[in-house]
Design a protein around this motif. Structure first.
Motif, PDB file in Angstrom:
ATOM      1  N   GLU A 114     118.283  34.008  44.520  1.00 30.70           N
ATOM      2  CA  GLU A 114     117.074  33.764  45.318  1.00 30.70           C
ATOM      3  C   GLU A 114     116.849  32.271  45.507  1.00 30.70           C
ATOM      4  OE1 GLU A 114     112.314  35.010  45.255  1.00 30.70           O
ATOM      5  OE2 GLU A 114     113.790  36.101  44.039  1.00 30.70           O
ATOM      6  N   ARG A 115     116.438  31.924  46.723  1.00 28.69           N
ATOM      7  CA  ARG A 115     116.067  30.547  47.064  1.00 28.69           C
ATOM      8  C   ARG A 115     114.841  30.576  47.945  1.00 28.69           C
ATOM      9  NH1 ARG A 115     120.561  26.095  48.958  1.00 28.69           N
ATOM     10  NH2 ARG A 115     121.053  25.283  46.883  1.00 28.69           N
ATOM     11  N   ASN A 116     113.809  29.905  47.516  1.00 28.39           N
ATOM     12  CA  ASN A 116     112.579  29.807  48.323  1.00 28.39           C
ATOM     13  C   ASN A 116     112.092  31.179  48.791  1.00 28.39           C
ATOM     14  OD1 ASN A 116     112.783  26.951  48.148  1.00 28.39           O
ATOM     15  ND2 ASN A 116     114.180  26.937  49.904  1.00 28.39           N
ATOM     16  N   GLY A 117     112.239  32.159  47.930  1.00 27.72           N
ATOM     17  CA  GLY A 117     111.774  33.501  48.257  1.00 27.72           C
ATOM     18  C   GLY A 117     112.736  34.307  49.095  1.00 27.72           C
ATOM     19  N   ASP A 152     120.148  44.652  45.855  1.00 28.42           N
ATOM     20  CA  ASP A 152     118.759  44.536  46.302  1.00 28.42           C
ATOM     21  C   ASP A 152     118.678  44.887  47.787  1.00 28.42           C
ATOM     22  OD1 ASP A 152     116.201  43.749  47.069  1.00 28.42           O
ATOM     23  OD2 ASP A 152     116.207  41.988  45.763  1.00 28.42           O
ATOM     24  N   PRO A 153     117.958  45.945  48.142  1.00 27.56           N
ATOM     25  CA  PRO A 153     117.898  46.349  49.553  1.00 27.56           C
ATOM     26  C   PRO A 153     117.163  45.343  50.436  1.00 27.56           C
ATOM     27  CG  PRO A 153     116.367  47.640  48.236  1.00 27.56           C
ATOM     28  CD  PRO A 153     117.190  46.848  47.271  1.00 27.56           C
ATOM     29  N   THR A 154     116.415  44.420  49.832  1.00 21.79           N
ATOM     30  CA  THR A 154     115.686  43.425  50.635  1.00 21.79           C
ATOM     31  C   THR A 154     116.535  42.182  50.908  1.00 21.79           C
ATOM     32  OG1 THR A 154     114.717  42.315  48.704  1.00 21.79           O
ATOM     33  CG2 THR A 154     113.531  44.217  49.606  1.00 21.79           C
ATOM     34  N   ALA A 155     117.763  42.140  50.336  1.00 19.59           N
ATOM     35  CA  ALA A 155     118.650  40.998  50.584  1.00 19.59           C
ATOM     36  C   ALA A 155     119.436  41.257  51.867  1.00 19.59           C
ATOM     37  CB  ALA A 155     119.597  40.805  49.408  1.00 19.59           C
ATOM     38  N   PRO A 156     119.295  40.427  52.887  1.00 26.50           N
ATOM     39  CA  PRO A 156     119.952  40.696  54.178  1.00 26.50           C
ATOM     40  C   PRO A 156     121.415  40.280  54.230  1.00 26.50           C
ATOM     41  CG  PRO A 156     118.678  38.688  54.335  1.00 26.50           C
ATOM     42  CD  PRO A 156     118.435  39.227  52.942  1.00 26.50           C
ATOM     43  N   PHE A 157     121.881  39.608  53.184  1.00 28.42           N
ATOM     44  CA  PHE A 157     123.246  39.071  53.188  1.00 28.42           C
ATOM     45  C   PHE A 157     123.935  39.471  51.888  1.00 28.42           C
ATOM     46  CE2 PHE A 157     126.466  35.793  52.507  1.00 28.42           C
ATOM     47  CZ  PHE A 157     127.045  35.692  53.757  1.00 28.42           C
ATOM     48  N   PHE A 208     127.100  32.845  59.782  1.00 26.25           N
ATOM     49  CA  PHE A 208     126.572  34.212  59.814  1.00 26.25           C
ATOM     50  C   PHE A 208     125.178  34.200  60.444  1.00 26.25           C
ATOM     51  CE2 PHE A 208     129.397  33.911  56.177  1.00 26.25           C
ATOM     52  CZ  PHE A 208     130.180  35.042  56.290  1.00 26.25           C
ATOM     53  N   PRO A 209     124.926  35.122  61.371  1.00 22.42           N
ATOM     54  CA  PRO A 209     123.597  35.172  61.998  1.00 22.42           C
ATOM     55  C   PRO A 209     122.512  35.667  61.054  1.00 22.42           C
ATOM     56  CG  PRO A 209     124.968  36.986  62.767  1.00 22.42           C
ATOM     57  CD  PRO A 209     125.856  36.094  61.967  1.00 22.42           C
ATOM     58  N   ASN A 210     122.889  36.435  60.040  1.00 20.87           N
ATOM     59  CA  ASN A 210     121.902  37.024  59.137  1.00 20.87           C
ATOM     60  C   ASN A 210     121.757  36.266  57.832  1.00 20.87           C
ATOM     61  OD1 ASN A 210     124.585  37.969  58.662  1.00 20.87           O
ATOM     62  ND2 ASN A 210     123.783  39.496  57.254  1.00 20.87           N
ATOM     63  N   LEU A 211     122.367  35.081  57.745  1.00 19.46           N
ATOM     64  CA  LEU A 211     122.229  34.288  56.532  1.00 19.46           C
ATOM     65  C   LEU A 211     120.809  33.739  56.437  1.00 19.46           C
ATOM     66  CD1 LEU A 211     123.841  32.987  54.104  1.00 19.46           C
ATOM     67  CD2 LEU A 211     124.000  30.948  55.560  1.00 19.46           C
ATOM     68  N   PRO A 212     120.109  33.977  55.330  1.00 19.81           N
ATOM     69  CA  PRO A 212     118.747  33.433  55.195  1.00 19.81           C
ATOM     70  C   PRO A 212     118.740  31.917  55.355  1.00 19.81           C
ATOM     71  CG  PRO A 212     119.166  35.064  53.495  1.00 19.81           C
ATOM     72  CD  PRO A 212     120.481  34.820  54.171  1.00 19.81           C
ATOM     73  N   ALA A 213     117.696  31.394  55.975  1.00 16.69           N
ATOM     74  CA  ALA A 213     117.612  29.961  56.282  1.00 16.69           C
ATOM     75  C   ALA A 213     117.727  29.097  55.035  1.00 16.69           C
ATOM     76  CB  ALA A 213     116.309  29.672  57.019  1.00 16.69           C
ATOM     77  N   SER A 214     117.231  29.581  53.912  1.00 16.08           N
ATOM     78  CA  SER A 214     117.264  28.800  52.680  1.00 16.08           C
ATOM     79  C   SER A 214     118.681  28.612  52.156  1.00 16.08           C
ATOM     80  CB  SER A 214     116.415  29.480  51.597  1.00 16.08           C
ATOM     81  OG  SER A 214     115.064  29.543  51.994  1.00 16.08           O
ATOM     82  N   PHE A 215     119.616  29.430  52.627  1.00 11.10           N
ATOM     83  CA  PHE A 215     121.000  29.347  52.180  1.00 11.10           C
ATOM     84  C   PHE A 215     121.895  28.638  53.192  1.00 11.10           C
ATOM     85  CE2 PHE A 215     119.204  32.669  49.583  1.00 11.10           C
ATOM     86  CZ  PHE A 215     119.803  32.472  48.343  1.00 11.10           C
ATOM     87  N   ASP A 216     121.325  28.070  54.217  1.00 14.30           N
ATOM     88  CA  ASP A 216     122.101  27.303  55.189  1.00 14.30           C
ATOM     89  C   ASP A 216     122.655  26.055  54.491  1.00 14.30           C
ATOM     90  OD1 ASP A 216     123.203  26.596  57.643  1.00 14.30           O
ATOM     91  OD2 ASP A 216     121.424  25.477  58.270  1.00 14.30           O
ATOM     92  N   GLY A 217     123.969  25.922  54.446  1.00 16.75           N
ATOM     93  CA  GLY A 217     124.604  24.819  53.737  1.00 16.75           C
ATOM     94  C   GLY A 217     124.938  25.143  52.287  1.00 16.75           C
ATOM     95  N   PHE A 218     124.683  26.358  51.860  1.00 17.31           N
ATOM     96  CA  PHE A 218     124.967  26.798  50.493  1.00 17.31           C
ATOM     97  C   PHE A 218     126.467  26.749  50.252  1.00 17.31           C
ATOM     98  CE2 PHE A 218     124.983  30.133  47.098  1.00 17.31           C
ATOM     99  CZ  PHE A 218     123.995  29.596  46.275  1.00 17.31           C
ATOM    100  N   LYS A 219     126.888  26.213  49.079  1.00 18.23           N
ATOM    101  CA  LYS A 219     128.311  26.061  48.768  1.00 18.23           C
ATOM    102  C   LYS A 219     128.735  27.062  47.692  1.00 18.23           C
ATOM    103  CE  LYS A 219     130.061  21.978  48.216  1.00 18.23           C
ATOM    104  NZ  LYS A 219     130.218  20.565  47.761  1.00 18.23           N
TER     105      LYS A 219
END
Length: 414
Positions: A283-286, A316-321, A159-170
């Motif tokens: 939430e992960r790393n903000g 949460d409206p600030t969550a992009p994913f 996903f292009p909009n996945l927050p970087a902190s969740f890259d590899g999230f299972k």
């Protein structure tokens, strides 16, 4: 096709199956001794009557345990499937012979070698019995082993909009446990051990914890509470969790409400956070992702309790994913398409009908004629839907082709 016609078609298939099944067996032993023929045909009819009797008794006995209903019903299903398959080649052969006879009656015989009497080919009867054995053996195997032959499916999604902190999230999804169908604790204990081996970051259960009654899961609460996760385990309700198919609940809504309240309490006892048209934030790393969960919402005669607008508004409206848990996959086409910011929808419900062909190059199940999305991964634009085949079973006490499934998703940034 009118629903009123379906019982007549089914009845016709049953009669044809019994007739052609008997004829095939009789042809198979036609050259045997009279004693062998009598014994074979007697065994055939005794088995047929016993299986029909057990199947009808189990299906009509409301007090019978669901697992026994499933076993006897599955045995009847296996016999019917075998006999209906036998019908196809033998009926075609009979139609061919009738057509040949009609042509000869009009034009006259064209030679002494072609003036054969109309009779069923012994070879074709043997071939039909062999072909009929395939669904019978498959369905019996499905009850003996397939129903608890747990498989882990791994899916990587980008996903292009996945927050970087969740890259590899299972993520790990289970669905449709139908705990009322289990006779012992051992199968689910194996499943939980396999779930824990995956070491997922976040675990979801997408509905149908029970068959109908809240108490069905209670002997398995300790087992299911053993699923390990550092984050909350989120769950939603499926169509069976409401008890809408129980006649006494239809007659007395207070019993229905009590059962539903007990179901919700059992989710909490297991340690799952039940989402009832609600949303949560992980939430992960903000950085954040939103988890939405709705009550059951189905488009094909199933109850529509879910309120997606309410769950979406709570996110949460600030969550992009955003990830949506919705039991019935028909919800995706009917409503979810209107919420383009829901990136991934996780569903169950169909079970792959617990029977079909599931190969890398070919997927088929009768359920595909009722559901457009019925097993595996689907994509529309940037939105994904995954339909889990389920961990349990109901009706037929087993699985063929579409084995019980634990799905592990790895989320990656595109």
């Amino acid at each position: 096709m009118s629903r009123s016609v379906i019982p007549f078609i089914f009845f016709a298939l049953v009669i044809a199956g019994e007739w052609y099944g008997f004829q095939a067996v009789r042809t198979l032993v036609q050259n045997s001794s009279p004693a062998t023929r009598r014994l074979t045909l007697a065994v055939y009819w005794v088995l047929t009557v016993v299986i029909w009797g057990l199947g009808i008794w189990a299906m009509s006995n409301r007090r019978q345990h669901a697992s026994f209903k499933s076993y006897f019903g599955g045995l009847l299903l296996a016999m019917l499937a075998a006999k209906i398959v036998v019908v196809i080649p033998l009926l075609l052969e009979d139609l061919t012979r009738v057509a040949r006879w009609a042509v000869q009656a009009v034009s006259g015989p064209k030679g002494s070698g072609e003036g054969r009497a109309i009779s069923r080919s012994e070879f074709l009867s043997k071939a039909a019995l062999v072909v009929g054995a395939v669904p019978f053996v498959s369905l019996i195997w499905g009850m003996a082993k397939g129903g608890t032959d747990y498989t882990v499916k791994r899916v990587t999604l980008r996903f292009p909009n996945l927050p970087a902190s969740f890259d590899g999230f299972k993520l790990l999804q289970i669905s449709d446990l139908h705990t009322g169908s289990f006779q012992t604790k051992e199968p689910l204990q194996r499943a939980v051990a396999l779930i824990n081996q995956q070491q997922a970051d976040l675990v979801f259960m997408t509905g149908d914890l029970v068959n109908n009654y809240a108490h069905e899961v209670e002997e398995h609460i300790d087992t299911l509470a053993g699923i390990k996760s550092s984050l909350p385990i989120y769950s939603v309700l499926g169509n069976h969790d409401y008890g809408d198919y129980v006649q006494e609940f239809k007659e007395d809504r207070s019993l229905w409400q009590t059962n539903l309240a007990r179901i919700k309490q059992n989710h909490a006892k297991i340690g799952w956070e039940l989402l009832l048209d609600e949303a949560r934030t992980v939430e992960r790393n903000g950085e954040k992702i939103a988890i939405l969960g709705v009550q059951n919402w189905g488009a094909r005669g199933f109850a529509q309790y879910g309120k997606l607008d309410k769950a979406h508004a709570a996110a949460d409206p600030t969550a992009p994913f955003k990830i949506l848990l919705s039991h019935d996959p028909s919800h995706w086409d009917e409503q979810v398409h209107g919420y383009e910011d829901i990136d991934l929808t996780l569903s169950g419900h169909t079970h792959g009908m617990q029977f079909g062909v599931n190969l890398p190059f070919l997927k088929w199940s009768p359920v595909q004629y009722a559901y457009k999305q019925w097993a595996g991964l689907y994509q529309r634009g940037r939105q994904y839907l995954y339909v889990n085949a389920g961990l349990g079973f109901i009706g037929y006490h087993g699985r063929v082709g579409f084995l019980p499934e634990i799905t592990v998703f790895e989320l990656r940034r595109a």
